[in-house]
Motif scaffolding. Structure first.
Motif, PDB file in Angstrom:
ATOM      1  N   THR A 223       0.840  -1.199   0.000  1.00 33.96           N
ATOM      2  CA  THR A 223       0.000   0.000   0.000  1.00 33.96           C
ATOM      3  C   THR A 223       0.873   1.247   0.000  1.00 33.96           C
ATOM      4  N   GLY A 224       0.295   2.349  -0.453  1.00 35.39           N
ATOM      5  CA  GLY A 224       1.046   3.585  -0.482  1.00 35.39           C
ATOM      6  C   GLY A 224       0.130   4.789  -0.561  1.00 35.39           C
ATOM      7  N   ILE A 225       0.717   5.955  -0.361  1.00 35.84           N
ATOM      8  CA  ILE A 225      -0.017   7.211  -0.426  1.00 35.84           C
ATOM      9  C   ILE A 225       0.938   8.297  -0.883  1.00 35.84           C
ATOM     10  N   ALA A 226       0.403   9.266  -1.618  1.00 32.65           N
ATOM     11  CA  ALA A 226       1.192  10.425  -2.048  1.00 32.65           C
ATOM     12  C   ALA A 226       0.269  11.633  -2.071  1.00 32.65           C
ATOM     13  N   ILE A 227       0.856  12.817  -1.963  1.00 34.06           N
ATOM     14  CA  ILE A 227       0.060  14.040  -1.876  1.00 34.06           C
ATOM     15  C   ILE A 227       0.609  15.102  -2.811  1.00 34.06           C
ATOM     16  N   ASN A 228      -0.305  15.788  -3.492  1.00 30.39           N
ATOM     17  CA  ASN A 228       0.028  16.931  -4.332  1.00 30.39           C
ATOM     18  C   ASN A 228      -0.695  18.137  -3.745  1.00 30.39           C
ATOM     19  N   GLN A 229       0.055  18.983  -3.046  1.00 33.13           N
ATOM     20  CA  GLN A 229      -0.561  20.103  -2.336  1.00 33.13           C
ATOM     21  C   GLN A 229      -1.108  21.160  -3.290  1.00 33.13           C
ATOM     22  N   GLN A 230      -0.399  21.405  -4.370  1.00 32.59           N
ATOM     23  CA  GLN A 230      -0.833  22.449  -5.294  1.00 32.59           C
ATOM     24  C   GLN A 230      -2.155  22.091  -5.963  1.00 32.59           C
ATOM     25  N   GLU A 231      -2.288  20.847  -6.405  1.00 36.49           N
ATOM     26  CA  GLU A 231      -3.517  20.414  -7.068  1.00 36.49           C
ATOM     27  C   GLU A 231      -4.564  19.935  -6.070  1.00 36.49           C
ATOM     28  N   LYS A 232      -4.182  19.887  -4.794  1.00 32.47           N
ATOM     29  CA  LYS A 232      -5.078  19.426  -3.731  1.00 32.47           C
ATOM     30  C   LYS A 232      -5.627  18.025  -4.049  1.00 32.47           C
ATOM     31  N   GLU A 233      -4.672  17.116  -4.291  1.00 34.48           N
ATOM     32  CA  GLU A 233      -5.020  15.749  -4.647  1.00 34.48           C
ATOM     33  C   GLU A 233      -4.193  14.761  -3.820  1.00 34.48           C
ATOM     34  N   ILE A 234      -4.784  13.591  -3.621  1.00 39.81           N
ATOM     35  CA  ILE A 234      -4.113  12.507  -2.903  1.00 39.81           C
ATOM     36  C   ILE A 234      -4.147  11.267  -3.792  1.00 39.81           C
ATOM     37  N   ALA A 235      -3.031  10.589  -3.898  1.00 41.82           N
ATOM     38  CA  ALA A 235      -2.968   9.324  -4.624  1.00 41.82           C
ATOM     39  C   ALA A 235      -2.939   8.179  -3.613  1.00 41.82           C
ATOM     40  N   LEU A 236      -3.809   7.206  -3.822  1.00 43.32           N
ATOM     41  CA  LEU A 236      -3.869   6.024  -2.970  1.00 43.32           C
ATOM     42  C   LEU A 236      -3.519   4.808  -3.819  1.00 43.32           C
ATOM     43  N   LEU A 237      -2.647   3.963  -3.288  1.00 40.70           N
ATOM     44  CA  LEU A 237      -2.168   2.819  -4.067  1.00 40.70           C
ATOM     45  C   LEU A 237      -2.260   1.540  -3.249  1.00 40.70           C
ATOM     46  N   ASN A 238      -2.636   0.467  -3.913  1.00 40.99           N
ATOM     47  CA  ASN A 238      -2.665  -0.827  -3.236  1.00 40.99           C
ATOM     48  C   ASN A 238      -2.521  -1.955  -4.251  1.00 40.99           C
ATOM     49  N   ARG A 239      -2.090  -3.100  -3.757  1.00 35.01           N
ATOM     50  CA  ARG A 239      -2.002  -4.318  -4.565  1.00 35.01           C
ATOM     51  C   ARG A 239      -2.033  -5.499  -3.611  1.00 35.01           C
ATOM     52  N   PHE A 240      -2.397  -6.660  -4.134  1.00 36.90           N
ATOM     53  CA  PHE A 240      -2.510  -7.847  -3.288  1.00 36.90           C
ATOM     54  C   PHE A 240      -1.179  -8.572  -3.131  1.00 36.90           C
ATOM     55  N   ASN A 241      -0.344  -8.535  -4.161  1.00 35.74           N
ATOM     56  CA  ASN A 241       0.956  -9.203  -4.124  1.00 35.74           C
ATOM     57  C   ASN A 241       2.053  -8.222  -4.518  1.00 35.74           C
ATOM     58  N   ARG A 242       3.238  -8.427  -3.989  1.00 37.59           N
ATOM     59  CA  ARG A 242       4.347  -7.515  -4.245  1.00 37.59           C
ATOM     60  C   ARG A 242       4.691  -7.398  -5.720  1.00 37.59           C
ATOM     61  N   ASP A 243       4.512  -8.485  -6.461  1.00 35.29           N
ATOM     62  CA  ASP A 243       4.904  -8.469  -7.865  1.00 35.29           C
ATOM     63  C   ASP A 243       3.801  -7.948  -8.776  1.00 35.29           C
ATOM     64  N   ASP A 244       2.629  -7.643  -8.210  1.00 33.87           N
ATOM     65  CA  ASP A 244       1.549  -7.060  -9.002  1.00 33.87           C
ATOM     66  C   ASP A 244       1.810  -5.585  -9.255  1.00 33.87           C
ATOM     67  N   LYS A 245       1.173  -5.059 -10.281  1.00 30.60           N
ATOM     68  CA  LYS A 245       1.231  -3.622 -10.516  1.00 30.60           C
ATOM     69  C   LYS A 245       0.270  -2.931  -9.557  1.00 30.60           C
ATOM     70  N   PHE A 246       0.650  -1.758  -9.082  1.00 30.53           N
ATOM     71  CA  PHE A 246      -0.192  -1.024  -8.162  1.00 30.53           C
ATOM     72  C   PHE A 246      -1.503  -0.603  -8.820  1.00 30.53           C
ATOM     73  N   ASN A 247      -2.601  -0.679  -8.042  1.00 29.54           N
ATOM     74  CA  ASN A 247      -3.840  -0.024  -8.424  1.00 29.54           C
ATOM     75  C   ASN A 247      -3.723   1.437  -8.003  1.00 29.54           C
ATOM     76  N   PHE A 248      -3.887   2.326  -8.956  1.00 30.24           N
ATOM     77  CA  PHE A 248      -3.721   3.768  -8.705  1.00 30.24           C
ATOM     78  C   PHE A 248      -5.085   4.424  -8.586  1.00 30.24           C
ATOM     79  N   ARG A 249      -5.240   5.238  -7.554  1.00 29.59           N
ATOM     80  CA  ARG A 249      -6.497   5.935  -7.311  1.00 29.59           C
ATOM     81  C   ARG A 249      -6.197   7.362  -6.877  1.00 29.59           C
ATOM     82  N   LYS A 250      -6.845   8.315  -7.518  1.00 29.57           N
ATOM     83  CA  LYS A 250      -6.620   9.727  -7.201  1.00 29.57           C
ATOM     84  C   LYS A 250      -7.908  10.334  -6.658  1.00 29.57           C
ATOM     85  N   ILE A 251      -7.793  11.041  -5.538  1.00 32.81           N
ATOM     86  CA  ILE A 251      -8.962  11.694  -4.952  1.00 32.81           C
ATOM     87  C   ILE A 251      -8.640  13.162  -4.670  1.00 32.81           C
TER      88      ILE A 251
END
Length: 236
Positions: free
Chosen positions: A90-118
């Motif tokens: 799992t992961g998280i990132a923040i863009n203060q200027q655009e006022k956005e948060i990226a949320l990331l998750n995956r079930f296995n380490r070798d999978d590609k991250f599911n990317f979600r922006k809110i």
């Protein structure tokens, strides 16, 4: 030779080196006056095996750590700060200027991250959990957990968990630290980030580091929630 071995899959590389180690070990005992040659060859295979396994592990860890910035760049998400959980799931990132948060998750380490922006305004609640128990939370339309929580936050980054959880004070070990994020989305309303899993002494440096990271991100999201709440109150 090392470069060629590193290009192979782990299974192929280990099979070749183990076979060489086993064969040279056997020949050491049945080669007569050449035993010393095969003895050196045996330890050569063993040394290469240990070295390539260590190098492969380091390359794999670097790949996992790079997976978060890679997916953020792939989705053109410019970020001021980010966090990748210790289990790389799992992961998280923040863009203060655009006022956005990226949320990331995956079930296995070798999978590609599911990317979600809110957007900041879609952040409804953030909570800290330790060992399955709620430690503190802040949400839109509510007080920031009361005066006690506010005082703990004001007291420093490490004060939130230690000052609020009675169970934490009576137990010297921690099994799990996590951050739960509630989002304004009926289809996928929550995102959990694990900051620690597995029994860890609370006096240990790794626990303190995990706790500080958790408190940091709780505080960042708390500020965002408070700012959006204040903006809503001004509109009213």
């Amino acid at each position: 030779m090392i470069n060629l071995l590193m290009k192979m899959s782990d299974t192929a590389r280990i099979t070749i080196l183990f076979s060489g180690f086993l064969i040279s070990s056997i020949l050491t005992f049945f080669s007569g006056f050449l035993w010393f040659v095969f003895f050196i060859l045996t330890f050569s295979f063993l040394g290469i095996w240990i070295y390539t396994n260590g190098k492969s592990t380091k390359m794999y860890l670097n790949k996992l750590q790079q997976s978060l910035p890679d997916i953020l760049n792939e989705n053109s998400f410019a970020y001021d700060d980010s966090y990748l959980s210790f289990d790389f799931l799992t992961g998280i990132a923040i863009n203060q200027q655009e006022k956005e948060i990226a949320l990331l998750n995956r079930f296995n380490r070798d999978d590609k991250f599911n990317f979600r922006k809110i957007k900041f305004e879609d952040l409804l609640e953030v909570s800290i959990y330790e060992d399955g128990g709620l430690v503190t939370k802040v949400s839109r339309g509510s007080q920031v957990g009361g005066a006690l929580i506010g005082g703990a936050i004001a007291g420093g980054a490490g004060a939130i968990i230690g000052g609020l959880s009675g169970r934490s004070q009576s137990n010297d070990m921690s099994n799990r630290l996590s951050l739960m994020i509630i989002i304004n989305d009926l289809q996928n309303p929550y995102h959990e980030i694990n900051f620690s899993i597995g029994q860890i002494e609370k006096m240990s440096k790794i626990y303190q580091m995990n706790r500080n990271n958790l408190n940091k991100w709780f505080s960042i999201l708390k500020v965002i929630i408070n700012q959006k709440e204040n903006e809503s109150n001004l509109v009213r």
